[in-house]
Design a protein around this motif. Structure first.
Motif, short mmCIF file in Angstrom:
data_model
loop_
_atom_site.label_atom_id
_atom_site.label_comp_id
_atom_site.label_asym_id
_atom_site.label_seq_id
_atom_site.Cartn_x
_atom_site.Cartn_y
_atom_site.Cartn_z
N GLY A 181 0.80 -1.22 0.00
CA GLY A 181 0.00 0.00 0.00
C GLY A 181 0.83 1.26 0.00
N ALA A 182 2.14 1.11 -0.15
CA ALA A 182 3.02 2.28 -0.10
C ALA A 182 3.28 2.82 -1.50
N GLY A 183 3.74 4.05 -1.53
CA GLY A 183 4.12 4.71 -2.76
C GLY A 183 5.12 5.81 -2.45
N PRO A 184 5.54 6.54 -3.45
CA PRO A 184 6.57 7.57 -3.22
C PRO A 184 6.01 8.78 -2.44
N ASN A 185 6.88 9.38 -1.60
CA ASN A 185 6.58 10.63 -0.88
C ASN A 185 5.26 10.54 -0.10
N GLN A 186 5.12 9.46 0.65
CA GLN A 186 3.93 9.28 1.47
C GLN A 186 4.25 9.41 2.95
N ASP A 187 3.23 9.83 3.73
CA ASP A 187 3.23 9.63 5.18
C ASP A 187 2.43 8.37 5.43
N PHE A 188 3.11 7.25 5.63
CA PHE A 188 2.49 5.93 5.75
C PHE A 188 2.25 5.67 7.23
N ILE A 189 0.97 5.67 7.65
CA ILE A 189 0.61 5.58 9.06
C ILE A 189 0.24 4.15 9.42
N ILE A 190 0.87 3.64 10.48
CA ILE A 190 0.58 2.32 11.01
C ILE A 190 0.03 2.49 12.41
N SER A 191 -1.14 1.93 12.72
CA SER A 191 -1.73 2.12 14.04
C SER A 191 -2.55 0.91 14.42
N GLY A 192 -2.78 0.77 15.72
CA GLY A 192 -3.58 -0.35 16.21
C GLY A 192 -3.64 -0.37 17.72
N ASN A 193 -4.50 -1.22 18.25
CA ASN A 193 -4.63 -1.42 19.69
C ASN A 193 -3.85 -2.68 20.08
N PHE A 194 -3.04 -2.57 21.10
CA PHE A 194 -2.14 -3.65 21.49
C PHE A 194 -2.39 -3.99 22.96
N GLY A 195 -2.22 -5.25 23.30
CA GLY A 195 -2.37 -5.70 24.67
C GLY A 195 -1.19 -6.53 25.10
N HIS A 196 -1.40 -7.23 26.20
CA HIS A 196 -0.33 -8.06 26.74
C HIS A 196 -0.06 -9.24 25.82
N SER A 197 1.19 -9.49 25.53
CA SER A 197 1.59 -10.62 24.70
C SER A 197 2.13 -11.72 25.59
#
Length: 738
Positions: free
Chosen positions: A122-138
């Motif tokens: 999903g990436a391309g040139p000159n992007q602000d590529f945002i990765i986010s999510g909810n995380f818990g105990h592993s």
């Protein structure tokens, strides 16, 4: 866990990819090997890979947001809770193959389930590529309670540390008995991963106000005894491990009872609270009118220091039917509220009315006055005084330990309490205010003389008339101390010594007038000024270049009398001393403004023009050319001028002595005129000499009249009077002696 990826091109709509992942330790297990990217993709192995820096990262826990790219981040979280992670990768203009095609970004993490290295499409040139999510105990974090999660690209990375605490204890229950309450609960979820090392029991007699009662080991029950029958009690429990305590369990309540037919007593009445000292409040109340069928065996006393928001128990049972109590060891300036419950064999009853009292407090401020160096200003105030105790004690100790002030005073005080002495030494003054022999406020005030004095100079100057002013200040000095001011001439001889007392701000000052200056500064040159601080012997020195004022001054151009440019840059001769001469050459006009007053005891020699709108007070000599006067010229000495050179619309009271004069045009005299012996005043035919009212002509020479004399003033002849014309004596006087 839901995991989202956002990629954003400039001026392009947001693209969001949502992945669903199940993090189950049995499915994804990282193997231990030398390959840092085991079970994951290595950097450079992704299709059309864009490697860029992480430009922003946030971790949100509850309502708190952290920024791990900027700061070191560590937080506590229960192992059944989630946090939110978001970070941005900024892609370059080309992928690793030099293309600008749609592709992927690569990042790595040690968080379980990501296979360490990740290729994200999903990436391309000159992007602000945002990765986010909810995380818990592993589960891969176990059994350690603290774990550091790492995220990075090939360019930059960040990390944060989570201190995992237990989830809340479960299913707390309370069972009441006779003077006791039994508590039971279940272990937190994930107890097999994190067995709690302790449990904490919190208790109160009102909901939501529990405080710590006791700390237990890894057990699941507790018996609270003894407690008061008939009194409701509220509880909650937390689980603890080395990294902190869990959130609170559910809240429970129970009311113990002995099971008899008697009831709890009615509330006591008439509770009163009285402050008797800064640390003691006395209580008194009346026993209940209905004891519930069982004798009163004691009282429970509750105390509030937050205005009645909470009522912690002060005394659980007095074990006495006495209806008074003294609460001691209190803090000053606090409003304490109280209520009392009666206790019988059944238990405790409802509380009485509330009553409150405030303990006294005292505020104190001390400083050195700005106005008066060395004066200590003291401000104190007693708040909420005890009835009948209406004085406070003020004490001041000098740095050498001497008690310099010890006095009783009012409850509110704002005065200059003491003027310090240099003999009391360097150090700090202790200022102490005491109330009721027990409530004390103290300030340590550094002395003004802790640093050695320094003699500073302010103004050291010669003025235009030859007078001299000297002033300055003694830094770290006190008011009313003495300094000596010595003046040493260019030949190293002392011409004068002055002793003065410093004023406020330790300022010294002397003025040497122009007459005295002739003795103190007998010659022009450089003089040394030596100022000595007498109490310490500290000296300061400076120099004064003194120039003896000139005895004569000459106008060099047209201008105002008070303008130095008129006199070639010299100070204007406002005061002309005896022996001094001021000269106005021919062709020059000097104007005296209305705001200027000239005092003459010397000589003004005018061959030009004086235009006067001010005041000339003459006790010397004025030899005048032309004077245009609309001001005042007065005095008692000589004013010499050609008669027709004076144009007067003001006041001239100084007699004007004229030289030989022939009037060829009419002229009006509005001031005293003297024709001295040997001088002729001639009035030609057809010409009128008018003597105005208040003016006079006194002739001691020769008055020759071929025209007309019109006299409304005084015509006085002591010389020779040759009259071939007309004398008109209006309301004036004529006196002829020859």
């Amino acid at each position: 866990m839901m995991f989202g990826i956002e990629s954003r091109l400039p001026n392009q709509r947001l693209i969001t990819i949502v992945l669903a992942s199940l993090f189950i330790s049995s499915l994804l297990i990282l193997t231990a090997s030398n390959n840092a990217f085991a079970s994951g993709s290595q950097p450079g192995s992704c299709s059309n890979e864009y490697d860029g820096p992480i430009t922003n990262a946030t971790v949100t826990v509850g309502g708190q947001t952290y920024y791990p790219l900027k700061n070191s981040v560590s937080f506590q979280l229960a192992n059944d809770k989630l946090y939110t992670l978001s970070f941005t990768i900024h892609t370059p203009s080309q992928d690793l193959q030099g293309n600008s095609l749609p592709g992927t970004v690569w990042y790595r993490t040690n968080y379980q389930g990501f296979g360490n290295g990740v290729c994200q499409s999903g990436a391309g040139p000159n992007q602000d590529f945002i990765i986010s999510g909810n995380f818990g105990h592993s589960d891969s974090n176990a059994p350690a309670g603290s774990f550091t999660d790492e995220w990075s690209t090939t360019v930059t990375g960040f990390s944060y540390t989570i201190n995992w605490v237990n989830a809340s204890p479960q299913n707390l229950q309370a069972t009441a008995g006779n003077s006791q309450i039994n508590l039971t609960w279940s272990a937190p979820s994930n107890n097999d991963i994190y067995p709690p090392t302790n449990y904490k029991i919190y208790r109160s007699t009102s909901s939501g106000t529990e405080t710590l009662l006791t700390t237990l080991g890894n057990v699941n029950s507790y018996t609270d005894t003894p407690v008061i029958n008939g009194q409701a009690y509220y509880y909650y429990v937390t689980a603890g491990n080395p990294y902190g305590d869990s959130p609170a369990s559910n809240e429970v309540s129970a009311t113990p009872s002995n099971g008899s037919s008697s009831t709890a007593p009615q509330p006591p009445t008439g509770l009163k609270a009285t402050t008797v000292s800064p640390s003691q409040i006395n209580l008194i109340w009346t026993a209940p009118t209905n004891n519930g069928g069982s004798a009163i065996t004691g009282y429970q006393i509750q105390r509030s220091s937050d205005g009645g928001l909470s009522w912690p128990t002060l005394v659980s049972n007095t074990n006495s039917a006495v209806t008074t109590y003294s609460d001691t060891g209190l803090s000053p300036g606090i409003n304490y509220g109280y209520r009392v419950s009666a206790i019988n064999s059944v238990g405790g009853g409802a509380p009485s009315n509330s009553a409150s009292a405030t303990t006294p407090s005292i505020s104190l401020d001390a400083s050195f006055e700005d106005c008066c160096y060395g004066d200590i200003q003291v401000i104190y105030s007693v708040q909420n005084p005890i009835q009948g105790v209406d004085q406070a004690q003020l004490q001041i100790y000098a740095p050498n330990g001497t008690l310099v002030i010890n006095q009783a005073g009012p409850l509110t005080y704002d005065q200059d309490a003491y003027s310090i002495k240099r003999a009391e030494g360097k150090g700090n003054y202790s200022v102490i205010a005491t109330y009721d022999n027990s409530l004390t406020a103290k300030i340590s005030l550094p002395s003004l003389i802790n640093n050695d004095p320094v003699v500073d100079f302010g103004i050291v100057e010669e003025r235009s008339d030859g007078s001299v002013g000297i002033n300055g200040r003694v830094e770290n000095g006190l008011a009313a101390e003495q300094v000596s001011i010595g003046i040493i001439d260019p030949n190293k001889s002392t011409t004068a010594t002055y002793t003065v007392t410093t004023s406020t701000h330790a300022i010294y000052e002397i003025e040497i007038n122009s007459t005295t200056a002739k003795q103190v500064f007998p010659q022009s040159g450089t003089y040394t000024i030596v100022v000595t601080h007498i109490p310490t012997g500290v000296q300061g020195k400076t120099v004064l270049t003194y120039t003896i004022p000139p005895t004569g001054l000459t106008a060099t151009q047209n201008g105002n009398w008070n303008d130095p440019a008129t006199w070639g840059g010299a100070s204007p001769p406002i005061t002309i001393n005896s022996g001094d001469t001021v000269t106005i050459p021919a062709g020059i006009t000097v104007t005296i403004p209305s705001s200027v007053a000239i005092s003459n005891t010397g000589t003004i020699t005018n061959s030009g023009t004086i235009s006067n709108s001010g005041t000339i007070t003459n006790s010397g000599t004025i030899n005048s050319g032309t004077i245009s006067n609309s001001g005042t010229i007065s005095g008692s000495d000589q004013f010499k001028s050609a008669l027709t050179s004076i144009t007067n619309t003001g006041t001239i009271t100084d007699p004007v002595t004229i030289p030989n004069t022939t009037l060829s045009s009419s002229y009006a005299v509005s001031f005293p005129v003297i024709v001295p012996s040997g001088v002729t005043l001639a009035i030609n035919s057809g010409v009128t000499l008018t003597i105005n009212s208040g003016a006079s002509v006194s002739n001691s020479g020769y008055l020759k009249n071929l025209g007309t004399i019109s006299n409304s003033g005084t015509l006085r002849n002591l010389g020779y009077f040759g009259n071939g014309g007309t004398i008109t004596n209006n309301s004036g006087q004529r006196r002829y002696y020859h």
